[in-house]
Structures are given as C-alpha cells and as structure tokens.
Design a protein around this motif. Sequence first.
Motif, short mmCIF file in Angstrom:
data_model
loop_
_atom_site.label_atom_id
_atom_site.label_comp_id
_atom_site.label_asym_id
_atom_site.label_seq_id
_atom_site.Cartn_x
_atom_site.Cartn_y
_atom_site.Cartn_z
N UNK A 102 0.86 -1.36 0.02
CA UNK A 102 -0.06 -0.04 0.08
C UNK A 102 0.99 1.26 -0.24
N UNK A 103 2.08 1.33 0.53
CA UNK A 103 2.61 2.56 0.82
C UNK A 103 4.26 1.91 1.41
N UNK A 104 5.16 1.86 0.42
CA UNK A 104 6.36 1.56 0.61
C UNK A 104 7.41 2.78 1.05
N UNK A 105 7.92 2.91 2.17
CA UNK A 105 8.85 4.15 2.33
C UNK A 105 9.85 3.58 3.48
N UNK A 106 11.02 4.59 3.52
CA UNK A 106 11.93 4.19 4.49
C UNK A 106 12.21 5.87 4.67
N UNK A 107 12.18 6.07 6.02
CA UNK A 107 12.83 7.58 6.51
C UNK A 107 14.06 7.63 6.85
N UNK A 113 14.10 14.54 18.46
CA UNK A 113 13.82 16.20 18.20
C UNK A 113 13.48 16.32 16.83
N UNK A 114 13.61 15.28 15.82
CA UNK A 114 13.43 15.43 14.30
C UNK A 114 12.14 14.71 14.14
N UNK A 115 11.40 15.32 13.31
CA UNK A 115 10.13 14.87 12.59
C UNK A 115 10.24 14.68 11.21
N UNK A 116 9.82 13.56 10.62
CA UNK A 116 9.70 13.72 9.23
C UNK A 116 8.13 13.03 8.85
N UNK A 117 7.84 13.30 7.85
CA UNK A 117 6.38 12.93 7.30
C UNK A 117 6.14 12.09 6.04
N UNK A 118 4.93 11.46 6.02
CA UNK A 118 4.74 10.76 4.89
C UNK A 118 3.22 11.11 4.31
N UNK A 119 3.00 11.05 3.07
CA UNK A 119 1.80 11.16 2.73
C UNK A 119 1.05 9.79 2.27
#
Length: 199
Positions: A102-107, A113-119
Amino acid sequence: MKGFMLPALALVTGAFILSTNEMSAGDVKGLVKVLGGKGIEHVVVYIEKVEGKTFSPPTKNPVVDQVRMTFTPHVLPVMSGTTIDFPNSDSTRHNVFSPSKTKRFNLGTYPAGISKKVTFDKTGIVSLLCNVHPEMSAFVLVLQNPFYTMVGKNGKYAISGVPAGTYTLAVWHPKFKLKQTEVVVPQEGSITADFFLDE
C-alpha cells in the motif's frame, strides 16, 4: 479512547466529515467483543466505501510518535490523502519504514527532536517498523472516507453523520480476520451492528 465513542469527526485526529452538508444522515453504533478480551483498543470500525461523494484529507497532520521504544498510537486510521508526522521523541535514534504494498517507504535513521512525514494516498493497510529496534511495530489503516472510529475500552463504538444508504461496515484488528456486514443507514436515527472477533 474512553467510554462510548464519539463520531470519527471528533475522535480521530484530523478526520472530518463531508465537504458538503448532508440533509439525510444517520448513525451506526454497536458493541465489539474480542476473543480473550485483549486489544479491544486497537479495533477500527469503518464504512468501506461511500459512492458519489467527495472527501478532503485533513489540514492538520495526525501524529505517530516514537516514545520509549514504542510507536504511539499502535493503530491509526486515516483517510486517503492524509499526511502523517513521525516525530522522534525518544533519546535514541529511530528509523521508520514500511515494506507494505500500500505504501513502501523508508525515512532513514534520525535522532530525537526530528520529525519526518509521509503522505498516504492509497487505501489499504500499512505496517510500520523500525530497523534499529525490531520489536517496534504499528499499523496505519488508510480508508476511502471519514466514516470510521476506534473502539472504546468498553467495546462500544459510534459513527455519526453517515449519509443514508446501504453500505459494507467493516471491523479491523491487527491480529484478527477482517469482519464485514451490510448495513442500511436510515435518513435519521441510528442502527446497531455488533461484532465478535474470534479468529
């Protein structure tokens, strides 16, 4: 999630009802029981598909945090098109990735203290993992519409403002088989649908 559940509009971060007002809408409510009584707080109840309606993703991003070597929350339902923030609130480095179709990703690996995002732009189940800490796991359930809710610790749920019509109502839990039933939502008032998850 405590007590009898409010509509998805109020319950799930960022989720909201139709962009147009519905003149005829009813409520779906009921009780979900889980074999052994454990994990009831991870149950999601939702309308599978609403035809002919336009929905917009939330403007405020929901959050899956990393705290004490745990993804929080463990289960997060969102509407397709939603962007989720993944902050690291731990004192150690973490990685967030998913091998899901459905959604492959690797941040990648990032510090506190760091924030990342995915749609999340496709409906389905997305498992979350950390390659630094293999014991960590969580799930994002990406849905077609905003008519969903998490079940309360007492097993009760309620989804309000569902446009009148016939739908497939589904109940999902990360450790049990998906259960579905047909429901006819009235133009006003409510219907009741109860479930028992045992496999």
